[in-house]
Motif scaffolding. Sequence first.
Motif, PDB file in Angstrom:
ATOM      1  N   VAL A  18      -2.298 -19.703 -12.273  1.00 51.02           N
ATOM      2  CA  VAL A  18      -1.476 -19.121 -11.208  1.00 51.02           C
ATOM      3  C   VAL A  18      -1.312 -20.126 -10.070  1.00 51.02           C
ATOM      4  O   VAL A  18      -0.214 -20.283  -9.522  1.00 51.02           O
ATOM      5  CB  VAL A  18      -2.074 -17.792 -10.703  1.00 51.02           C
ATOM      6  CG1 VAL A  18      -1.391 -17.329  -9.426  1.00 51.02           C
ATOM      7  CG2 VAL A  18      -1.951 -16.716 -11.772  1.00 51.02           C
ATOM      8  N   GLU A  19      -2.385 -20.822  -9.725  1.00 52.36           N
ATOM      9  CA  GLU A  19      -2.314 -21.821  -8.657  1.00 52.36           C
ATOM     10  C   GLU A  19      -1.323 -22.930  -9.015  1.00 52.36           C
ATOM     11  O   GLU A  19      -0.468 -23.302  -8.203  1.00 52.36           O
ATOM     12  CB  GLU A  19      -3.701 -22.417  -8.402  1.00 52.36           C
ATOM     13  CG  GLU A  19      -3.765 -23.301  -7.188  1.00 52.36           C
ATOM     14  CD  GLU A  19      -3.557 -22.527  -5.902  1.00 52.36           C
ATOM     15  OE1 GLU A  19      -3.002 -23.127  -4.957  1.00 52.36           O
ATOM     16  OE2 GLU A  19      -3.926 -21.349  -5.834  1.00 52.36           O
ATOM     17  N   PHE A  31      -5.756 -14.802 -20.739  1.00 47.21           N
ATOM     18  CA  PHE A  31      -6.695 -15.851 -20.349  1.00 47.21           C
ATOM     19  C   PHE A  31      -7.889 -15.275 -19.602  1.00 47.21           C
ATOM     20  O   PHE A  31      -7.803 -14.208 -19.006  1.00 47.21           O
ATOM     21  CB  PHE A  31      -6.002 -16.886 -19.453  1.00 47.21           C
ATOM     22  CG  PHE A  31      -4.890 -17.627 -20.145  1.00 47.21           C
ATOM     23  CD1 PHE A  31      -5.151 -18.696 -20.983  1.00 47.21           C
ATOM     24  CD2 PHE A  31      -3.568 -17.250 -19.957  1.00 47.21           C
ATOM     25  CE1 PHE A  31      -4.133 -19.382 -21.619  1.00 47.21           C
ATOM     26  CE2 PHE A  31      -2.537 -17.924 -20.593  1.00 47.21           C
ATOM     27  CZ  PHE A  31      -2.823 -18.989 -21.422  1.00 47.21           C
ATOM     28  N   ALA A  32      -8.946 -16.040 -19.602  1.00 46.34           N
ATOM     29  CA  ALA A  32     -10.144 -15.676 -18.836  1.00 46.34           C
ATOM     30  C   ALA A  32      -9.815 -15.753 -17.342  1.00 46.34           C
ATOM     31  O   ALA A  32      -8.885 -16.454 -16.939  1.00 46.34           O
ATOM     32  CB  ALA A  32     -11.282 -16.645 -19.171  1.00 46.34           C
ATOM     33  N   MET A  56       2.413 -12.702 -11.887  1.00 43.52           N
ATOM     34  CA  MET A  56       1.938 -13.808 -12.730  1.00 43.52           C
ATOM     35  C   MET A  56       0.479 -13.580 -13.115  1.00 43.52           C
ATOM     36  O   MET A  56       0.101 -13.740 -14.271  1.00 43.52           O
ATOM     37  CB  MET A  56       2.057 -15.146 -11.993  1.00 43.52           C
ATOM     38  CG  MET A  56       3.411 -15.769 -12.036  1.00 43.52           C
ATOM     39  SD  MET A  56       3.398 -17.499 -11.489  1.00 43.52           S
ATOM     40  CE  MET A  56       3.065 -17.343  -9.756  1.00 43.52           C
ATOM     41  N   GLU A  57      -0.332 -13.223 -12.119  1.00 37.70           N
ATOM     42  CA  GLU A  57      -1.751 -12.991 -12.382  1.00 37.70           C
ATOM     43  C   GLU A  57      -1.938 -11.894 -13.429  1.00 37.70           C
ATOM     44  O   GLU A  57      -2.746 -12.027 -14.347  1.00 37.70           O
ATOM     45  CB  GLU A  57      -2.475 -12.614 -11.089  1.00 37.70           C
ATOM     46  CG  GLU A  57      -2.677 -13.771 -10.154  1.00 37.70           C
ATOM     47  CD  GLU A  57      -3.279 -13.357  -8.823  1.00 37.70           C
ATOM     48  OE1 GLU A  57      -3.419 -12.142  -8.554  1.00 37.70           O
ATOM     49  OE2 GLU A  57      -3.603 -14.261  -8.033  1.00 37.70           O
ATOM     50  N   LEU A  78      12.225 -14.383 -10.173  1.00 32.37           N
ATOM     51  CA  LEU A  78      10.908 -15.018 -10.160  1.00 32.37           C
ATOM     52  C   LEU A  78       9.825 -13.953 -10.082  1.00 32.37           C
ATOM     53  O   LEU A  78       9.952 -12.966  -9.374  1.00 32.37           O
ATOM     54  CB  LEU A  78      10.782 -15.945  -8.952  1.00 32.37           C
ATOM     55  CG  LEU A  78      11.719 -17.134  -8.915  1.00 32.37           C
ATOM     56  CD1 LEU A  78      11.532 -17.911  -7.612  1.00 32.37           C
ATOM     57  CD2 LEU A  78      11.484 -18.047 -10.092  1.00 32.37           C
ATOM     58  N   LEU A  79       8.770 -14.179 -10.829  1.00 25.55           N
ATOM     59  CA  LEU A  79       7.626 -13.281 -10.756  1.00 25.55           C
ATOM     60  C   LEU A  79       6.872 -13.534  -9.462  1.00 25.55           C
ATOM     61  O   LEU A  79       6.769 -14.673  -9.009  1.00 25.55           O
ATOM     62  CB  LEU A  79       6.675 -13.534 -11.930  1.00 25.55           C
ATOM     63  CG  LEU A  79       7.192 -13.257 -13.331  1.00 25.55           C
ATOM     64  CD1 LEU A  79       6.148 -13.678 -14.361  1.00 25.55           C
ATOM     65  CD2 LEU A  79       7.525 -11.795 -13.502  1.00 25.55           C
ATOM     66  N   THR A  80       6.348 -12.483  -8.884  1.00 27.76           N
ATOM     67  CA  THR A  80       5.477 -12.667  -7.729  1.00 27.76           C
ATOM     68  C   THR A  80       4.158 -13.239  -8.209  1.00 27.76           C
ATOM     69  O   THR A  80       3.845 -13.229  -9.404  1.00 27.76           O
ATOM     70  CB  THR A  80       5.217 -11.335  -7.009  1.00 27.76           C
ATOM     71  OG1 THR A  80       4.478 -10.484  -7.898  1.00 27.76           O
ATOM     72  CG2 THR A  80       6.511 -10.661  -6.580  1.00 27.76           C
ATOM     73  N   ARG A  81       3.358 -13.698  -7.276  1.00 30.98           N
ATOM     74  CA  ARG A  81       2.044 -14.233  -7.629  1.00 30.98           C
ATOM     75  C   ARG A  81       1.208 -13.163  -8.330  1.00 30.98           C
ATOM     76  O   ARG A  81       0.545 -13.427  -9.333  1.00 30.98           O
ATOM     77  CB  ARG A  81       1.346 -14.744  -6.370  1.00 30.98           C
ATOM     78  CG  ARG A  81       0.073 -15.486  -6.652  1.00 30.98           C
ATOM     79  CD  ARG A  81      -0.516 -16.058  -5.367  1.00 30.98           C
ATOM     80  NE  ARG A  81      -1.768 -16.692  -5.645  1.00 30.98           N
ATOM     81  CZ  ARG A  81      -1.961 -17.996  -5.723  1.00 30.98           C
ATOM     82  NH1 ARG A  81      -0.957 -18.802  -5.508  1.00 30.98           N
ATOM     83  NH2 ARG A  81      -3.144 -18.493  -6.000  1.00 30.98           N
ATOM     84  N   ALA A  82       1.265 -11.933  -7.831  1.00 33.53           N
ATOM     85  CA  ALA A  82       0.504 -10.832  -8.437  1.00 33.53           C
ATOM     86  C   ALA A  82       0.990 -10.534  -9.848  1.00 33.53           C
ATOM     87  O   ALA A  82       0.181 -10.269 -10.754  1.00 33.53           O
ATOM     88  CB  ALA A  82       0.614  -9.581  -7.565  1.00 33.53           C
TER      89      ALA A  82
END
Length: 66
Positions: free
Chosen positions: A27-28, A18-19, A10-11, A4-8
Motif C-alpha cells: 500500500v505504501e 497478502f500478510a 487498496m488495503e 482510483l482506489l482509496t488507500r483503505a
Amino acid sequence: MTVLLTRAEMEEKLRQAFAPEQTASLVEVLDNIRQVELERAADTRDLKRGLKELTEEIKKLATAQR
C-alpha cells in the motif's frame, strides 16, 4: 475515466491476498506511485497549457511578419 482506489480500499483488497506486513508495504509503494503519477499529470497539463499559449503567440508573430 479511471476510478482510483482509496488507500483503505487498496488495503482491503491486498489484505485478502497478502500478510499484514506485505499489505502495508504494498500500500505504501502503491500510494507513492499514485502521488508521483498525480504530480506528473499536473505537470503534463501545465506543459500542454504552456505549449498552447506559445503556439498562439507564434501564430500572432507569423501574422505580424506577413
